[in-house]
Design a protein around this motif. Structure first.
Motif, PDB file in Angstrom:
ATOM      1  N   LEU A 130       1.500 -11.784  -2.603  1.00 45.56           N
ATOM      2  CA  LEU A 130       0.403 -12.670  -2.200  1.00 45.56           C
ATOM      3  C   LEU A 130      -0.918 -12.223  -2.819  1.00 45.56           C
ATOM      4  O   LEU A 130      -1.720 -13.060  -3.252  1.00 45.56           O
ATOM      5  N   ALA A 131      -1.150 -10.915  -2.907  1.00 45.62           N
ATOM      6  CA  ALA A 131      -2.366 -10.419  -3.562  1.00 45.62           C
ATOM      7  C   ALA A 131      -2.370 -10.823  -5.034  1.00 45.62           C
ATOM      8  O   ALA A 131      -3.406 -11.216  -5.580  1.00 45.62           O
ATOM      9  N   HIS A 132      -1.223 -10.756  -5.678  1.00 47.51           N
ATOM     10  CA  HIS A 132      -1.122 -11.168  -7.077  1.00 47.51           C
ATOM     11  C   HIS A 132      -1.414 -12.659  -7.221  1.00 47.51           C
ATOM     12  O   HIS A 132      -2.172 -13.072  -8.103  1.00 47.51           O
ATOM     13  N   ILE A 159      -8.571 -13.692   4.181  1.00 43.21           N
ATOM     14  CA  ILE A 159      -7.817 -12.601   4.791  1.00 43.21           C
ATOM     15  C   ILE A 159      -6.368 -13.050   4.893  1.00 43.21           C
ATOM     16  O   ILE A 159      -6.089 -14.130   5.418  1.00 43.21           O
ATOM     17  N   VAL A 160      -5.451 -12.237   4.378  1.00 46.98           N
ATOM     18  CA  VAL A 160      -4.017 -12.510   4.483  1.00 46.98           C
ATOM     19  C   VAL A 160      -3.495 -11.786   5.713  1.00 46.98           C
ATOM     20  O   VAL A 160      -3.775 -10.599   5.914  1.00 46.98           O
ATOM     21  N   SER A 161      -2.731 -12.495   6.547  1.00 50.90           N
ATOM     22  CA  SER A 161      -2.244 -11.925   7.795  1.00 50.90           C
ATOM     23  C   SER A 161      -0.816 -12.379   8.060  1.00 50.90           C
ATOM     24  O   SER A 161      -0.463 -13.520   7.778  1.00 50.90           O
ATOM     25  N   GLY A 162      -0.016 -11.488   8.609  1.00 47.75           N
ATOM     26  CA  GLY A 162       1.349 -11.820   9.001  1.00 47.75           C
ATOM     27  C   GLY A 162       2.223 -10.583   8.997  1.00 47.75           C
ATOM     28  O   GLY A 162       1.860  -9.558   8.426  1.00 47.75           O
ATOM     29  N   ARG A 163       3.378 -10.687   9.639  1.00 40.41           N
ATOM     30  CA  ARG A 163       4.331  -9.576   9.655  1.00 40.41           C
ATOM     31  C   ARG A 163       5.331  -9.792   8.541  1.00 40.41           C
ATOM     32  O   ARG A 163       6.082 -10.773   8.547  1.00 40.41           O
ATOM     33  N   GLY A 164       5.320  -8.870   7.587  1.00 41.01           N
ATOM     34  CA  GLY A 164       6.227  -9.002   6.452  1.00 41.01           C
ATOM     35  C   GLY A 164       6.291  -7.716   5.656  1.00 41.01           C
ATOM     36  O   GLY A 164       5.516  -6.781   5.892  1.00 41.01           O
ATOM     37  N   PRO A 165       7.169  -7.677   4.680  1.00 39.18           N
ATOM     38  CA  PRO A 165       7.326  -6.473   3.859  1.00 39.18           C
ATOM     39  C   PRO A 165       6.132  -6.266   2.930  1.00 39.18           C
ATOM     40  O   PRO A 165       5.424  -7.206   2.572  1.00 39.18           O
ATOM     41  N   LEU A 166       5.945  -5.008   2.534  1.00 40.28           N
ATOM     42  CA  LEU A 166       4.831  -4.678   1.632  1.00 40.28           C
ATOM     43  C   LEU A 166       4.913  -5.447   0.329  1.00 40.28           C
ATOM     44  O   LEU A 166       3.886  -5.858  -0.220  1.00 40.28           O
TER      45      LEU A 166
END
Length: 107
Positions: free
Chosen positions: A57-59, A44-51
Motif C-alpha cells: 500500500l505504501a508503494h 493514514i493507512v489503517s487496518g489489521r494485515g501483514p507487513l
C-alpha cells in the motif's frame, strides 16, 4: 478472501482496510485495486494485515503528499513519506491533521 477498503475524507484521508473471509496471500497483490485518493491531502493507512500488505500500500500510494500508517497505541498516524525528512516519524492526528512529535515505549 475479500479485501475491502473504506476512505474517510476530512482534513486528512484515512484509508482503512479489512480482510474478510479467509487469509490474504501474497499472490493476491496483483489483483488488489487501491481506491482513488486525493494526492494533495495527507493519508493514514489503517487496518489489521501483514507487513507486506502495508509495504504494498505504501508503494501504491507513494505519490501522496504525506503518507502515514496508523499506530493504535497513540491514536495517530506515523508519517513514513513526506516532502521533508523532518516530518518522518512524526505523528499526525486523524481528526485534526495536526502534526506533532511522538514517543513510544518507556520514558
Amino acid at each position: 478472501m475479500t479485501l475491502k477498503f473504506r476512505v474517510e475524507n476530512g482534513k486528512i484521508q484515512v484509508l482503512e482496510f479489512v480482510i474478510e473471509g479467509g487469509v490474504l496471500d501474497p499472490t493476491h497483490l496483483s489483483s488488489i485495486q487501491v481506491p482513488s485518493v486525493n494526492p494533495s491531502k495527507p493519508i493514514i493507512v489503517s487496518g489489521r494485515g501483514p507487513l507486506w500488505l502495508y509495504a504494498f500500500l505504501a508503494h501504491e500510494l507513494h505519490f501522496v503528499r504525506i503518507l502515514a500508517t496508523f499506530e493504535p497505541r497513540i491514536g495517530k498516524g506515523i508519517i513514513v513519506e513526506a516532502p521533508s525528512n523532518s516530518l518522518l516519524g512524526q505523528g499526525i492526528s486523524p481528526e485534526s491533521g495536526e502534526i506533532t512529535p511522538i514517543t513510544l515505549g518507556a520514558k
